[in-house]
Design a protein around this motif. Structure first.
Motif, PDB file in Angstrom:
ATOM      1  N   SER A 106      -3.901   7.582   0.542  1.00 29.58           N
ATOM      2  CA  SER A 106      -4.149   6.220   0.064  1.00 29.58           C
ATOM      3  C   SER A 106      -5.249   5.505   0.839  1.00 29.58           C
ATOM      4  O   SER A 106      -5.768   4.490   0.372  1.00 29.58           O
ATOM      5  CB  SER A 106      -2.856   5.401   0.141  1.00 29.58           C
ATOM      6  OG  SER A 106      -2.389   5.301   1.471  1.00 29.58           O
ATOM      7  N   GLN A 107      -5.626   6.019   2.008  1.00 31.10           N
ATOM      8  CA  GLN A 107      -6.676   5.378   2.809  1.00 31.10           C
ATOM      9  C   GLN A 107      -8.079   5.600   2.258  1.00 31.10           C
ATOM     10  O   GLN A 107      -8.988   4.831   2.566  1.00 31.10           O
ATOM     11  CB  GLN A 107      -6.644   5.913   4.245  1.00 31.10           C
ATOM     12  CG  GLN A 107      -5.570   5.336   5.114  1.00 31.10           C
ATOM     13  CD  GLN A 107      -5.639   5.875   6.529  1.00 31.10           C
ATOM     14  OE1 GLN A 107      -6.387   6.814   6.821  1.00 31.10           O
ATOM     15  NE2 GLN A 107      -4.859   5.299   7.427  1.00 31.10           N
ATOM     16  N   ASP A 108      -8.269   6.637   1.487  1.00 29.43           N
ATOM     17  CA  ASP A 108      -9.607   7.050   1.063  1.00 29.43           C
ATOM     18  C   ASP A 108      -9.613   7.186  -0.457  1.00 29.43           C
ATOM     19  O   ASP A 108      -8.905   8.027  -1.015  1.00 29.43           O
ATOM     20  CB  ASP A 108      -9.962   8.384   1.736  1.00 29.43           C
ATOM     21  CG  ASP A 108     -11.385   8.828   1.475  1.00 29.43           C
ATOM     22  OD1 ASP A 108     -11.729   9.031   0.297  1.00 29.43           O
ATOM     23  OD2 ASP A 108     -12.144   8.996   2.450  1.00 29.43           O
ATOM     24  N   ARG A 109     -10.417   6.380  -1.120  1.00 26.10           N
ATOM     25  CA  ARG A 109     -10.376   6.371  -2.585  1.00 26.10           C
ATOM     26  C   ARG A 109     -10.802   7.704  -3.190  1.00 26.10           C
ATOM     27  O   ARG A 109     -10.320   8.083  -4.262  1.00 26.10           O
ATOM     28  CB  ARG A 109     -11.259   5.242  -3.123  1.00 26.10           C
ATOM     29  CG  ARG A 109     -10.692   3.854  -2.911  1.00 26.10           C
ATOM     30  CD  ARG A 109     -11.506   2.802  -3.659  1.00 26.10           C
ATOM     31  NE  ARG A 109     -10.874   1.496  -3.593  1.00 26.10           N
ATOM     32  CZ  ARG A 109     -11.175   0.557  -2.724  1.00 26.10           C
ATOM     33  NH1 ARG A 109     -12.135   0.785  -1.822  1.00 26.10           N
ATOM     34  NH2 ARG A 109     -10.564  -0.609  -2.732  1.00 26.10           N
ATOM     35  N   LEU A 110     -11.707   8.411  -2.545  1.00 23.44           N
ATOM     36  CA  LEU A 110     -12.128   9.699  -3.091  1.00 23.44           C
ATOM     37  C   LEU A 110     -11.029  10.738  -2.904  1.00 23.44           C
ATOM     38  O   LEU A 110     -10.717  11.505  -3.836  1.00 23.44           O
ATOM     39  CB  LEU A 110     -13.429  10.161  -2.421  1.00 23.44           C
ATOM     40  CG  LEU A 110     -14.056  11.433  -2.983  1.00 23.44           C
ATOM     41  CD1 LEU A 110     -14.338  11.292  -4.480  1.00 23.44           C
ATOM     42  CD2 LEU A 110     -15.341  11.762  -2.223  1.00 23.44           C
ATOM     43  N   VAL A 111     -10.414  10.776  -1.727  1.00 28.72           N
ATOM     44  CA  VAL A 111      -9.271  11.674  -1.500  1.00 28.72           C
ATOM     45  C   VAL A 111      -8.156  11.349  -2.493  1.00 28.72           C
ATOM     46  O   VAL A 111      -7.520  12.246  -3.063  1.00 28.72           O
ATOM     47  CB  VAL A 111      -8.776  11.551  -0.048  1.00 28.72           C
ATOM     48  CG1 VAL A 111      -7.472  12.327   0.154  1.00 28.72           C
ATOM     49  CG2 VAL A 111      -9.832  12.040   0.928  1.00 28.72           C
ATOM     50  N   GLU A 112      -7.930  10.058  -2.710  1.00 29.98           N
ATOM     51  CA  GLU A 112      -6.890   9.606  -3.634  1.00 29.98           C
ATOM     52  C   GLU A 112      -7.143  10.133  -5.051  1.00 29.98           C
ATOM     53  O   GLU A 112      -6.240  10.700  -5.692  1.00 29.98           O
ATOM     54  CB  GLU A 112      -6.858   8.089  -3.617  1.00 29.98           C
ATOM     55  CG  GLU A 112      -5.819   7.432  -4.503  1.00 29.98           C
ATOM     56  CD  GLU A 112      -5.908   5.925  -4.380  1.00 29.98           C
ATOM     57  OE1 GLU A 112      -5.170   5.350  -3.569  1.00 29.98           O
ATOM     58  OE2 GLU A 112      -6.727   5.300  -5.105  1.00 29.98           O
ATOM     59  N   LYS A 113      -8.377   9.963  -5.533  1.00 29.61           N
ATOM     60  CA  LYS A 113      -8.691  10.421  -6.888  1.00 29.61           C
ATOM     61  C   LYS A 113      -8.587  11.943  -6.993  1.00 29.61           C
ATOM     62  O   LYS A 113      -8.080  12.473  -7.990  1.00 29.61           O
ATOM     63  CB  LYS A 113     -10.100   9.962  -7.289  1.00 29.61           C
ATOM     64  CG  LYS A 113     -10.228   8.472  -7.590  1.00 29.61           C
ATOM     65  CD  LYS A 113      -9.552   8.106  -8.899  1.00 29.61           C
ATOM     66  CE  LYS A 113      -9.998   6.749  -9.431  1.00 29.61           C
ATOM     67  NZ  LYS A 113      -9.668   5.633  -8.541  1.00 29.61           N
ATOM     68  N   ASP A 114      -9.073  12.642  -5.976  1.00 26.79           N
ATOM     69  CA  ASP A 114      -8.976  14.105  -5.995  1.00 26.79           C
ATOM     70  C   ASP A 114      -7.508  14.548  -6.011  1.00 26.79           C
ATOM     71  O   ASP A 114      -7.136  15.495  -6.717  1.00 26.79           O
ATOM     72  CB  ASP A 114      -9.689  14.712  -4.782  1.00 26.79           C
ATOM     73  CG  ASP A 114     -11.199  14.626  -4.872  1.00 26.79           C
ATOM     74  OD1 ASP A 114     -11.740  14.365  -5.966  1.00 26.79           O
ATOM     75  OD2 ASP A 114     -11.855  14.817  -3.829  1.00 26.79           O
ATOM     76  N   PHE A 115      -6.689  13.886  -5.226  1.00 28.76           N
ATOM     77  CA  PHE A 115      -5.255  14.208  -5.193  1.00 28.76           C
ATOM     78  C   PHE A 115      -4.626  13.983  -6.559  1.00 28.76           C
ATOM     79  O   PHE A 115      -3.873  14.838  -7.063  1.00 28.76           O
ATOM     80  CB  PHE A 115      -4.558  13.351  -4.138  1.00 28.76           C
ATOM     81  CG  PHE A 115      -3.056  13.443  -4.187  1.00 28.76           C
ATOM     82  CD1 PHE A 115      -2.393  14.507  -3.614  1.00 28.76           C
ATOM     83  CD2 PHE A 115      -2.312  12.459  -4.827  1.00 28.76           C
ATOM     84  CE1 PHE A 115      -1.009  14.600  -3.669  1.00 28.76           C
ATOM     85  CE2 PHE A 115      -0.932  12.540  -4.894  1.00 28.76           C
ATOM     86  CZ  PHE A 115      -0.277  13.612  -4.310  1.00 28.76           C
ATOM     87  N   LEU A 116      -4.915  12.845  -7.163  1.00 32.57           N
ATOM     88  CA  LEU A 116      -4.323  12.540  -8.463  1.00 32.57           C
ATOM     89  C   LEU A 116      -4.742  13.559  -9.513  1.00 32.57           C
ATOM     90  O   LEU A 116      -3.900  14.068 -10.278  1.00 32.57           O
ATOM     91  CB  LEU A 116      -4.725  11.132  -8.894  1.00 32.57           C
ATOM     92  CG  LEU A 116      -4.143   9.981  -8.051  1.00 32.57           C
ATOM     93  CD1 LEU A 116      -4.831   8.670  -8.379  1.00 32.57           C
ATOM     94  CD2 LEU A 116      -2.640   9.862  -8.255  1.00 32.57           C
TER      95      LEU A 116
END
Length: 361
Positions: A106-116
């Motif tokens: 949740s801290q990193d929007r790019l990591v978040e989108k990749d995870f989703l």
């Protein structure tokens, strides 16, 4: 080390962050017989005002963190931007719920989108960008209009740039003012909704009904509960939120913010592994409000019922709007919640008011 240990009433909950979410969590914890210890760099924080103890120190102060860990039975947080090293230090000494992975995502929007995307959850089209040239290339791929956001930090519209057909990529990059960004394609949405899911240490989940969120100047203005959605769209939003919660192995709460497109698709925008502004209506309209539910989950107690006994409209009090408190308390049907902040600055959330109405459906 998230652990599966149950913290009985009388225990001590450590909360990282001193804002209004921590304040309302501490009040709910007190009603269940817990004491809270707040860790925040901010003196006289809203959460500390209603808690048994407070440590005022930087989030990377190792000595203060160690002493904090020794004083509590479990640690949680009311905002996401905690350094990894701080979480690791705490987790080696005391259960931290939810754990580091939820924070990391949740801290990193790019990591978040990749995870989703990796767990099959739909989002807007996006691309990570690290400079104006990469941004220009991404705009060619995703098209205009689009939204450029910082990958880290940023909330209530901060660190976001709306790119129209005329704005040069270099200008958008300058306005964002960060080293890394994420470009998100334009979504023609009918409404913005969110679902808050609680998950206990045993994996049990309880979700609040989807709600509609209306923003003003990029800040949440009003939440309408329940959202006026077709049954199949509401079911899809609920299913998506539960999928993300399970995949992150949340112990606590997860708020999942989503767009509903004009053709009925549900796309996830952002997630937050903590209580959420769009859940404040639950404090007065549900059998178990989000803050009590948060405490139950973090301490390992059985989850309460998220069932609503009333429909509700929650409205934030932003900046000088808080000075209207006297009119609000004269309204016998208004439920006022103030956050104890001394200065009413523009854009600052000072409180909220819930207004209930008979349950529909």
């Amino acid at each position: 080390m998230s652990g599966a240990r149950i913290i009985p009433p009388g225990g001590r909950i450590g909360i990282l962050g001193g804002g209004q979410l921590g304040r309302m969590a501490a009040l709910a914890a007190g009603a269940l017989g817990y004491r809270c210890h707040i860790f925040t760099p901010e003196p006289d924080s809203p959460a500390a005002q209603v808690s048994a103890a407070a440590t005022v120190a930087a989030y990377d102060d190792a000595d203060a963190l160690a002493a904090f860990a020794a004083s509590v039975d479990v640690v949680t947080f009311e905002f996401e931007n905690i350094p990894y090293e701080s979480v690791a230090l705490l987790a080696a000494r005391v259960p931290v719920r939810p754990g580091w992975n939820a924070l990391r995502v949740s801290q990193d929007r790019l990591v978040e989108k990749d995870f989703l995307r990796g767990i099959g959850v739909p989002t807007a089209d996006y691309a990570g960008v690290a400079g104006p040239q990469e941004l220009a290339a991404a705009l060619d791929r995703l098209g205009r209009p689009a939204i450029l956001k910082t990958v880290r930090m940023g909330y209530d519209g901060k660190g976001q740039v709306a790119i129209d057909s005329a704005m040069p990529a270099a200008e958008a990059w300058r306005r964002m003012d960060a080293e890394r960004g994420i470009l998100e394609g334009f979504v023609d949405f009918a409404c913005e909704v969110s679902v808050i899911v609680a998950r206990g240490i045993d994996g049990a989940m309880a979700a609040y009904v989807p709600v509609e969120n209306r923003h003003r100047l990029h800040i949440l203005d009003e939440t309408i509960a329940p959202a006026r959605l077709a049954p199949q769209v509401a079911a899809a939003a609920d299913a998506i939120a539960r999928r993300v919660t399970a995949a992150l192995e949340i112990v606590g709460l997860l708020a999942v913010e989503m767009f509903v497109t004009r053709d009925g698709r549900v796309l996830v925008n952002e997630i937050a592994p903590r209580p959420h502004n769009s859940g404040h209506w639950t404090m007065d309209a549900c059998i178990t409000g989000q803050f009590e539910q948060f405490v139950r989950a973090v301490c390992g107690l059985p989850l309460g019922s998220p069932e609503r006994h009333s429909d509700a409209v929650m409205r934030n009090l932003i900046g000088d709007e808080v000075h209207g408190w006297a009119d609000i308390v004269r309204d016998p049907e208004a439920k006022l919640h103030l956050y104890g902040k001394a200065e009413a600055r523009p854009g600052r959330k000072m409180g909220h008011v819930n207004r209930l109405r008979p349950r529909s459906g």
